[in-house]
Scaffold this motif. Structure first.
Motif, PDB file in Angstrom:
ATOM      1  N   LYS A  17      -6.433   8.689   1.347  1.00  0.00           N
ATOM      2  CA  LYS A  17      -6.150   7.520   0.750  1.00  0.00           C
ATOM      3  C   LYS A  17      -6.171   7.855  -0.753  1.00  0.00           C
ATOM      4  N   ASN A  18      -7.557   8.487  -1.276  1.00  0.00           N
ATOM      5  CA  ASN A  18      -7.736   9.002  -2.536  1.00  0.00           C
ATOM      6  C   ASN A  18      -6.357   9.808  -3.204  1.00  0.00           C
ATOM      7  N   ARG A  45      -3.331   7.528  -3.583  1.00  0.00           N
ATOM      8  CA  ARG A  45      -3.604   6.886  -4.999  1.00  0.00           C
ATOM      9  C   ARG A  45      -3.259   7.568  -6.158  1.00  0.00           C
ATOM     10  N   HIS A  84       0.244   8.228  -6.283  1.00  0.00           N
ATOM     11  CA  HIS A  84       1.080   7.116  -6.841  1.00  0.00           C
ATOM     12  C   HIS A  84       0.806   6.696  -8.254  1.00  0.00           C
ATOM     13  N   SER A  85      -0.332   6.989  -8.771  1.00  0.00           N
ATOM     14  CA  SER A  85      -0.574   6.920  -9.996  1.00  0.00           C
ATOM     15  C   SER A  85       0.166   7.792 -11.173  1.00  0.00           C
ATOM     16  N   SER A 105       5.727  -0.169  -3.925  1.00  0.00           N
ATOM     17  CA  SER A 105       4.705  -1.152  -4.470  1.00  0.00           C
ATOM     18  C   SER A 105       3.339  -0.128  -3.757  1.00  0.00           C
ATOM     19  N   PHE A 106       2.229  -0.099  -4.280  1.00  0.00           N
ATOM     20  CA  PHE A 106       1.155   0.341  -4.018  1.00  0.00           C
ATOM     21  C   PHE A 106       0.444  -0.564  -2.687  1.00  0.00           C
ATOM     22  N   LYS A 107       0.159   0.269  -1.692  1.00  0.00           N
ATOM     23  CA  LYS A 107      -0.358  -0.090  -0.521  1.00  0.00           C
ATOM     24  C   LYS A 107      -1.982   0.104  -0.508  1.00  0.00           C
ATOM     25  N   SER A 108      -2.872  -1.257  -0.237  1.00  0.00           N
ATOM     26  CA  SER A 108      -4.097  -0.902  -0.227  1.00  0.00           C
ATOM     27  C   SER A 108      -4.710  -0.161   0.989  1.00  0.00           C
ATOM     28  N   GLN A 109      -4.023  -0.442   2.128  1.00  0.00           N
ATOM     29  CA  GLN A 109      -4.374   0.369   3.273  1.00  0.00           C
ATOM     30  C   GLN A 109      -3.011   0.896   3.823  1.00  0.00           C
TER      31      GLN A 109
END
Length: 149
Positions: free
Chosen positions: A99-100, A103, A106-107, A118-122
């Motif tokens: 997940k990290n 992120r 994605h950034s 779009s960014f997914k939180s999960q």
């Protein structure tokens, strides 16, 4: 949410086509090996099933028809097993370490002005596959090489 077997096959096929087959990913993800084996099985197992069934029927005759059908079904099921595994894997949530990494990638893509989903939180593995594919297509090799050093 339970998925039907047919939808798992479809998702596995979609995931197989989405996952980037890059040599850097082979050491970190089993997807690369499973995808390679599944693609090989899709092309080779149907002819092997036909030849083995024909040889068994020719050698032993119709008395061994149930065994012949079982052997043919086994060979035909091998690519389906790979697609089923891929379909199941694509819907699994990413572990915390990935997940990290998701992120971070994605950034970086957003900082470089690349078009990303779009960014997914999960996030799930299918989102990671789409993100990696867009990263390899849109970023320079210098950026992508730094992820695996």
């Amino acid at each position: 949410m339970a998925l039907s077997v047919i939808s798992m096959f479809r998702q596995g096929h979609k995931y197989m086509n989405t996952w980037p087959m890059k040599k850097q990913l082979y050491a970190y993800f089993p997807e690369c090996k499973v995808i390679s084996a599944t693609r090989l099985a899709i092309t080779t197992m149907p002819p092997i099933a036909v030849v083995s069934c024909a040889m068994l029927l020719n050698t032993f005759g119709a008395d061994y028809l149930p065994q012949t059908i079982a052997i043919g079904a086994f060979f035909l099921s091998l690519p389906l097993q790979g697609l089923l595994w891929l379909g199941h894997r694509s819907n699994q949530a990413l572990p915390p370490a990935l997940k990290n990494w998701y992120r971070e990638i994605h950034s970086k893509l957003q900082q470089e002005g690349c078009s990303v989903h779009s960014f997914k939180s999960q996030p799930k593995y299918k989102e990671l596959a789409a993100l990696l594919k867009s990263a390899y297509e849109q970023l320079d090799q210098v950026f992508t090489r730094s992820w695996f050093d």
